[in-house]
Design an enzyme around this catalytic site. Structure first.
Site, PDB file in Angstrom:
ATOM      1  N   GLU A 140     -27.134 -56.822  46.885  1.00 41.23           N
ATOM      2  CA  GLU A 140     -28.215 -57.566  46.218  1.00 41.23           C
ATOM      3  C   GLU A 140     -27.931 -57.762  44.733  1.00 41.23           C
ATOM      4  OE1 GLU A 140     -31.019 -59.296  47.567  1.00 41.23           O
ATOM      5  OE2 GLU A 140     -29.467 -58.939  49.062  1.00 41.23           O
ATOM      6  N   PRO A 166     -26.104 -65.511  40.648  1.00 40.13           N
ATOM      7  CA  PRO A 166     -26.791 -66.769  40.959  1.00 40.13           C
ATOM      8  C   PRO A 166     -27.819 -67.158  39.892  1.00 40.13           C
ATOM      9  CG  PRO A 166     -27.075 -65.160  42.756  1.00 40.13           C
ATOM     10  CD  PRO A 166     -26.319 -64.485  41.671  1.00 40.13           C
ATOM     11  N   ASP A 208      -8.147 -86.182  34.012  1.00 38.08           N
ATOM     12  CA  ASP A 208      -9.032 -85.389  34.845  1.00 38.08           C
ATOM     13  C   ASP A 208     -10.451 -85.918  34.860  1.00 38.08           C
ATOM     14  OD1 ASP A 208      -7.409 -83.492  35.779  1.00 38.08           O
ATOM     15  OD2 ASP A 208      -8.033 -81.917  34.404  1.00 38.08           O
ATOM     16  N   ARG A 232      -5.351 -73.492  34.601  1.00 41.96           N
ATOM     17  CA  ARG A 232      -4.685 -74.800  34.691  1.00 41.96           C
ATOM     18  C   ARG A 232      -4.715 -75.557  33.367  1.00 41.96           C
ATOM     19  NH1 ARG A 232      -8.019 -78.825  35.077  1.00 41.96           N
ATOM     20  NH2 ARG A 232      -6.686 -80.325  36.134  1.00 41.96           N
TER      21      ARG A 232
HETATM   22  C1  9D3 Z   1     -30.240 -63.062  49.689  1.00 42.72           C
HETATM   23  C2  9D3 Z   1     -30.131 -62.418  48.349  1.00 42.72           C
HETATM   24  N1  9D3 Z   1     -30.661 -63.239  47.274  1.00 42.72           N
HETATM   25  C3  9D3 Z   1     -32.126 -63.159  47.228  1.00 42.72           C
HETATM   26  C4  9D3 Z   1     -32.697 -64.529  47.074  1.00 42.72           C
HETATM   27  C5  9D3 Z   1     -30.153 -62.802  45.984  1.00 42.72           C
HETATM   28  C6  9D3 Z   1     -28.694 -62.839  45.928  1.00 42.72           C
HETATM   29  C7  9D3 Z   1     -27.965 -61.715  45.559  1.00 42.72           C
HETATM   30  C8  9D3 Z   1     -26.595 -61.751  45.507  1.00 42.72           C
HETATM   31  C9  9D3 Z   1     -28.000 -64.005  46.210  1.00 42.72           C
HETATM   32  C10 9D3 Z   1     -26.598 -64.030  46.150  1.00 42.72           C
HETATM   33  C11 9D3 Z   1     -25.919 -62.919  45.794  1.00 42.72           C
HETATM   34  C12 9D3 Z   1     -24.427 -62.935  45.731  1.00 42.72           C
HETATM   35  N2  9D3 Z   1     -23.992 -64.049  44.904  1.00 42.72           N
HETATM   36  C13 9D3 Z   1     -23.257 -63.890  43.812  1.00 42.72           C
HETATM   37  O1  9D3 Z   1     -22.894 -62.784  43.476  1.00 42.72           O
HETATM   38  C14 9D3 Z   1     -22.947 -65.057  43.001  1.00 42.72           C
HETATM   39  C15 9D3 Z   1     -23.240 -66.444  43.167  1.00 42.72           C
HETATM   40  C16 9D3 Z   1     -23.932 -67.162  44.196  1.00 42.72           C
HETATM   41  O2  9D3 Z   1     -24.421 -66.632  45.197  1.00 42.72           O
HETATM   42  N3  9D3 Z   1     -24.055 -68.512  44.057  1.00 42.72           N
HETATM   43  C17 9D3 Z   1     -23.536 -69.208  43.000  1.00 42.72           C
HETATM   44  N4  9D3 Z   1     -22.905 -68.577  42.024  1.00 42.72           N
HETATM   45  C18 9D3 Z   1     -22.772 -67.217  42.123  1.00 42.72           C
HETATM   46  S1  9D3 Z   1     -22.020 -66.266  40.979  1.00 42.72           S
HETATM   47  C19 9D3 Z   1     -22.268 -64.873  41.824  1.00 42.72           C
END
Ligand code: 9D3
Length: 262
Positions: free
Chosen positions: A117, A90, A170, A155
């Site tokens: 996490e 994220p 596209d 794609r």
């Molecule tokens: C509740 C946990 N979060 C604390 C604020 C941290 C967190 C850790 C692991 C939030 C999401 C994740 C799992 N997400 C991904 O591995 C992930 C992801 C996403 O959640 N949103 C957008 N793109 C991606 S790419 C990988």
């Protein structure tokens, strides 16, 4: 091109690799997807892949050692000296079509899908070349982002879209949003009333149809994503006709959707 995917949930990938226009590319190994189940690289009797975070707090952290063994196996199996290693996170750079296009011309990548996490930072520091996010919302792991990236890249491979022109039309290929599409019936009768297909699409006048579609794209993009109009302008992708049409919109949204905020 080859994708090596390190994941705790390899079973999530199978149905996507067997569906839609990308299927043939995967089945012919034009895009070779290899799944590396992380649990196979856990060594203790409990097949442990995660543990509690140092410093305390909620959730679990993915352990370095199983990841290290999986990565060693992947690197040994890939001829390439320095493959791109993408960690889905994220906190990563948002996936967009320019990154997709760049990856589409390359030899593929190693994709690292986190769960819990996250992954012990020491492993990331040594292996990851790029962190990629799908956007600002919370998923439960990196598997869907990995599938999204592979789908978008696959794609674009030769022969995947029947019609070469589909690429050019596209959304995002020229930086604008796509126009609306219609098919049979010509007139749709619903309890809420009658909906006709825009007459120009039935006119047979190809230049008029192309102009109408362009204007729908421009109006929709101006309404929903004005920053994309700015970018298209900077990139010299707007003609004088396009500019005249945009000026005729005069900054006010006269569409029903605009008024309703839809
Ligand atoms: C509740 C946990 N979060 C604390 C604020 C941290 C967190 C850790 C692991 C939030 C999401 C994740 C799992 N997400 C991904 O591995 C992930 C992801 C996403 O959640 N949103 C957008 N793109 C991606 S790419 C990988």
């Amino acid at each position: 091109m080859r994708f090596d995917v390190i994941t705790l949930f390899p079973e999530l990938f199978e149905p996507f690799l067997r569906a839609g226009v990308t299927r043939r590319a995967y089945e012919s190994r034009q895009v070779d997807v290899r799944l590396w189940p992380l649990r196979d690289y856990a060594e203790d009797n409990y097949r442990r892949v995660d543990d509690r975070p140092y410093g305390g707090g909620p959730g679990m952290v993915m352990l370095v050692e199983p990841l290290e063994r999986a990565m060693t196996a992947v690197r040994a199996d890939r001829a390439q000296a320095e493959p791109v290693v993408i960690h889905f996170s994220p906190t990563g750079r948002h996936l967009d079509q320019s990154l997709v296009r760049e990856l589409a011309t390359g030899p593929g990548a190693i994709l690292l899908c986190g769960r819990y996490e996250g992954i012990d930072q020491r492993f990331l520091d040594r292996h990851v070349t790029m962190e990629v996010s799908l956007g600002d919302f919370v998923l439960s792991g990196g598997e869907l982002p990995a599938l999204a990236l592979m789908d978008a890249v696959t794609r674009l491979q030769e022969g995947v879209l029947n019609d070469a022109a589909s690429h050019e039309q596209d959304s995002f290929s020229d930086g604008l949003l796509d126009c609306p599409h219609y098919s049979r019936p010509e007139v749709l009768e619903t309890p809420a009333g009658v909906q006709a297909v825009p007459p120009v699409l039935l006119s047979g006048h190809h230049a008029d149809i192309a102009r109408w579609r362009r204007e729908r794209s421009l109006a929709l993009t101006q309404q929903r994503r004005p920053e994309l109009i700015e970018a298209a302008r900077r990139d010299g992708k707007l003609s004088r006709k396009d500019e005249a049409f945009l000026a005729s919109l005069s900054g006010t949204d006269k569409t029903a959707k605009g008024r309703s905020g839809a």
